[in-house]
Scaffold this motif. Structure first.
Motif, short mmCIF file in Angstrom:
data_model
loop_
_atom_site.label_atom_id
_atom_site.label_comp_id
_atom_site.label_asym_id
_atom_site.label_seq_id
_atom_site.Cartn_x
_atom_site.Cartn_y
_atom_site.Cartn_z
N ALA A 1 0.76 -1.18 0.02
CA ALA A 1 0.04 0.07 0.13
C ALA A 1 0.70 1.34 0.05
O ALA A 1 0.52 2.06 -0.58
N ALA A 2 1.93 1.17 0.94
CA ALA A 2 2.76 2.43 0.70
C ALA A 2 3.45 2.68 -0.57
O ALA A 2 3.71 3.80 -0.97
N GLU A 3 3.86 1.47 -0.99
CA GLU A 3 4.55 1.61 -2.43
C GLU A 3 3.47 2.27 -3.38
O GLU A 3 3.90 2.99 -4.37
N LEU A 4 2.40 1.79 -3.55
CA LEU A 4 1.50 2.14 -4.17
C LEU A 4 1.01 3.66 -4.22
O LEU A 4 1.05 4.42 -5.16
N ARG A 5 1.18 4.16 -2.81
CA ARG A 5 0.78 5.51 -2.52
C ARG A 5 1.88 6.29 -3.14
O ARG A 5 1.79 7.41 -3.62
N GLY A 6 3.05 5.69 -3.10
CA GLY A 6 4.37 6.47 -3.99
C GLY A 6 4.27 6.69 -5.23
O GLY A 6 4.40 7.68 -5.77
N ASP A 7 3.62 5.56 -5.77
CA ASP A 7 3.49 5.65 -7.25
C ASP A 7 2.35 6.74 -7.65
O ASP A 7 2.34 7.57 -8.73
N ILE A 8 1.35 6.79 -6.86
CA ILE A 8 0.11 7.71 -6.92
C ILE A 8 0.55 9.26 -6.84
O ILE A 8 0.51 10.13 -7.84
N LEU A 9 1.53 9.31 -5.71
CA LEU A 9 1.91 10.75 -5.42
C LEU A 9 2.90 11.25 -6.42
O LEU A 9 2.96 12.48 -6.82
N PHE A 10 3.57 10.19 -7.02
CA PHE A 10 4.58 10.72 -8.22
C PHE A 10 3.82 11.05 -9.22
O PHE A 10 4.24 11.83 -10.22
N ALA A 11 2.83 10.22 -9.61
CA ALA A 11 2.01 10.78 -10.99
C ALA A 11 1.28 12.01 -10.94
O ALA A 11 1.11 12.50 -11.73
N GLN A 12 1.10 12.37 -9.45
CA GLN A 12 0.38 13.84 -9.30
C GLN A 12 1.58 14.78 -9.22
O GLN A 12 1.24 15.76 -9.09
N GLY A 13 2.92 14.37 -9.21
CA GLY A 13 3.87 15.22 -9.37
C GLY A 13 4.72 15.70 -8.15
O GLY A 13 5.52 16.56 -8.16
N ASP A 14 4.13 15.04 -7.18
CA ASP A 14 4.85 15.45 -5.76
C ASP A 14 5.85 14.24 -5.53
O ASP A 14 5.65 13.21 -4.71
N LYS A 15 6.94 14.55 -5.82
CA LYS A 15 8.21 13.57 -5.95
C LYS A 15 8.59 13.50 -4.21
O LYS A 15 9.00 12.36 -4.13
N SER A 16 8.76 14.66 -3.58
CA SER A 16 9.27 14.45 -2.23
C SER A 16 8.35 13.57 -1.50
O SER A 16 8.66 12.90 -0.83
N ALA A 17 6.98 13.69 -1.47
CA ALA A 17 6.07 12.79 -0.98
C ALA A 17 6.08 11.43 -1.39
O ALA A 17 5.95 10.62 -0.67
N ALA A 18 6.13 11.36 -2.57
CA ALA A 18 6.36 9.87 -3.06
C ALA A 18 7.74 9.23 -2.52
O ALA A 18 7.65 8.27 -2.23
N LEU A 19 8.65 9.80 -2.45
CA LEU A 19 9.99 9.56 -1.94
C LEU A 19 9.70 8.90 -0.55
O LEU A 19 10.30 7.86 -0.15
N THR A 20 8.89 9.75 0.36
CA THR A 20 8.62 9.24 1.67
C THR A 20 7.75 8.17 1.75
O THR A 20 8.38 7.13 2.63
N ALA A 21 6.95 8.10 0.77
CA ALA A 21 6.11 6.87 0.69
C ALA A 21 6.91 5.68 0.48
O ALA A 21 6.73 4.55 0.94
N TYR A 22 7.89 5.54 -0.36
CA TYR A 22 8.61 4.76 -1.09
C TYR A 22 9.42 4.12 0.23
O TYR A 22 9.78 2.93 0.45
N LYS A 23 10.11 5.09 0.97
CA LYS A 23 10.95 4.74 2.28
C LYS A 23 10.34 3.88 3.02
O LYS A 23 10.71 3.07 3.88
#
Length: 225
Positions: free
Chosen positions: A167-189
């Motif tokens: 779920a956290a990785e998928l959240r990162g994918d969605i945030l990245f698709a929305q253009g929020d790279k910093s939040a996506a990185l946090t989710a991936y970590k």
């Protein structure tokens, strides 16, 4: 004589009580017995249903293995999944069958049909693990449909389940698709940490690549600001 009268009065009192309350007492006992035997009968029925559903589900898994291996037995798998859902939808077996139906719908590119199956599962009030699995899969489909807000909302209460890392990785994918790279990185970590904390830690080379690439991108962006 006084003692005899007292006993006589006691007998008469018992007779009067029985006339006044006997029927309701018998009814109450009968009702209680009916409830006991009815409950045992229901338990037996549930056990029979579960045994039958389990047998069908075992066949579904065999058929699905063939589908994934070489594409054969697809019609058999779909028939078994339909049978389980239609006849045992109140059991976890029937709800798992709907997950298989959703998977086949995704493979066929029928995302709306997959959404319908997964939403049906959630409406059945499934067990926590099955609910989390359905939520993550539905979020994946919503993500594929570019419905990012709905996808993120489905992931809100998945943390703490066996699907937390996914779920956290998928959240990162969605945030990245929305253009929020910093939040996506946090989710991936976060996904990486959750995966490492699992009883059987999982290695995800793709997740590691996402973290590596985004770390560079975020650092570069911060350096240019």
């Amino acid at each position: 004589m006084e003692t005899f009268r007292t006993e006589e009065e006691q007998v008469e009192a018992i007779k009067r009580w029985w006339q006044e309350n006997g029927k309701s007492t018998v009814f109450g006992i009968g009702l209680a017995l009916a409830m006991v035997f009815g409950w045992k009968g229901w338990q037996g029925h549930v056990k029979d249903q579960a045994a039958q559903a389990s047998a069908v589900f075992d066949n579904l898994m065999v058929a699905d293995a063939a589908v994934q291996r070489d594409g054969t037995s697809r019609s058999t798998a779909e028939h078994l999944a339909n049978t389980l859902k239609d006849q045992y939808g109140n059991l976890s077996y029937g709800q798992f069958a709907a997950l298989y139906k959703a998977k086949y719908a995704v493979q066929d590119g029928e995302l709306d049909a997959a959404v319908a199956e997964l939403e049906w599962v959630l409406k059945q009030g499934p067990e926590p693990v099955l609910k989390a699995q359905a939520q993550v899969r539905l979020a994946q489909v919503r993500y594929a449909l570019n419905d990012y807000p709905a996808a993120l909302a489905l992931l809100d209460d998945v943390a703490g389940t066996g699907y937390g890392a996914q779920a956290a990785e998928l959240r990162g994918d969605i945030l990245f698709a929305q253009g929020d790279k910093s939040a996506a990185l946090t989710a991936y970590k976060q996904a990486k940490v959750i995966a490492q904390e699992q009883e059987v830690p999982s290695n995800n080379a793709l997740l590691d690549l996402k973290i590596s690439d985004l770390s560079v991108a975020v650092s570069t962006e911060k350096g240019t600001n």
